[in-house]
Design a protein around this motif. Structure first.
Motif: not given
Length: 287
Positions: A77, A80, A97, A142, A219, A261-264, A266
């Motif tokens: 995480l 990312y 990834s 990523v 991801q 990708f909008e990875w939120k 955390t």
């Protein structure tokens, strides 16, 4: 309250040979137990709806089994978020990834697929002949939204090694400061042996393993879901060659519109989730 209590039990706990309870099952159970003389399904639904209780629904679930789940997941995480061991990644660091999508079949339909027509969707013949299967290996950058992929007859150490070579011998990865490879615990890249094998072959490569049962943190699985929807459904191919060619062609098409990708999710979100799971889990994480 008694009706809701029954709805929150598993059928086997009630002595019923059912996998789930329907509204009709609940009505029958509460009346047979003498809780109510009679009740309509609509009334029962209204009571359960107050607490969003849906005993007729279910979803799959898996509890973490890795004793170091949180520690391993946090590393991924953080990557990312552009962080490694508490320090921000540099401009010459990259995060990959990677994984394999196995057993992609070529289903040769017994009759040709018909295109959409007014008032008719595309029609795909139900019966098919098996045209074989292959594996699709992919590596997703990523931070750059770039995808590398290849089709192989099977998965394994050597096929995955070819994917790594495909990426690492291309710029900017060849001369990068560090290239972090996020992978699961599949046999192609499992454990310390894989770390030693890959990091000795590429000195700037860092292999980062996910916890067991944590592919949802990888991801590349998001990319595979796009492939499944846009390339493989419906499955209608005349040969494995066509499957392979379409997968490779899709990579180029996807990169034209792809964004990171909008990875939120955390490390803070993970901590909350782990705490919740510890309260629910029938087994402690350290078991």
């Amino acid at each position: 309250m008694q009706v809701k209590a029954i709805a929150c039990q598993l059928p086997k706990e009630l002595g019923l040979p059912l996998s789930r309870l329907s509204r009709r099952d609940l009505v029958r159970e509460v009346t047979q137990r003498g809780i109510l003389a009679q009740v309509s399904g609509r009334t029962l639904w209204r009571w359960l709806d107050q607490d969003a209780i849906r005993p007729w629904q279910h979803r799959s679930w898996i509890f973490p089994r890795d004793p170091d789940f949180e520690a391993k997941a946090v590393r991924v995480l953080d990557l990312y978020q552009g962080v490694w061991e508490g320090k921000a990644l540099g401009t010459n660091d990259y995060v990959i990834s990677a994984d394999e999508k196995t057993s992609i079949q070529a289903r040769v339909r017994l009759h040709s697929t018909l295109p959409p027509q007014p008032k008719h969707p595309m029609r795909v013949e139900f019966e098919y002949e098996r045209g074989g299967a292959l594996a699709y290996l992919a590596a997703w950058d990523v931070r750059r939204a770039k995808v590398f992929g290849r089709c192989e007859s099977t998965t394994g150490i050597e096929p995955f090694g070819r994917l790594v070579k495909q990426v690492m011998e291309e710029e900017p990865y060849r001369s990068a400061e560090r290239v972090f490879w996020i992978v699961d615990n599949g046999s192609s890249h499992r454990g310390a042996a894989a770390v030693k094998r890959l990091q000795s072959a590429y000195l700037n490569l860092r292999l980062v393993h996910l916890p067991v049962h944590a592919s949802w943190l990888n991801q590349v699985e998001i990319y595979f879901s796009v492939v499944q929807r846009k390339v493989l459904t419906p499955n209608d191919f005349v040969s494995l060659t066509e499957v392979s060619q379409r997968l490779v062609d899709f990579q180029s098409l996807y990169e034209q519109v792809a964004k990171p990708f909008e990875w939120k999710f955390t490390r803070a979100d993970l901590h909350v989730l782990i705490k919740k799971l510890n309260n629910r889990s029938p087994l402690p994480l350290a078991a």
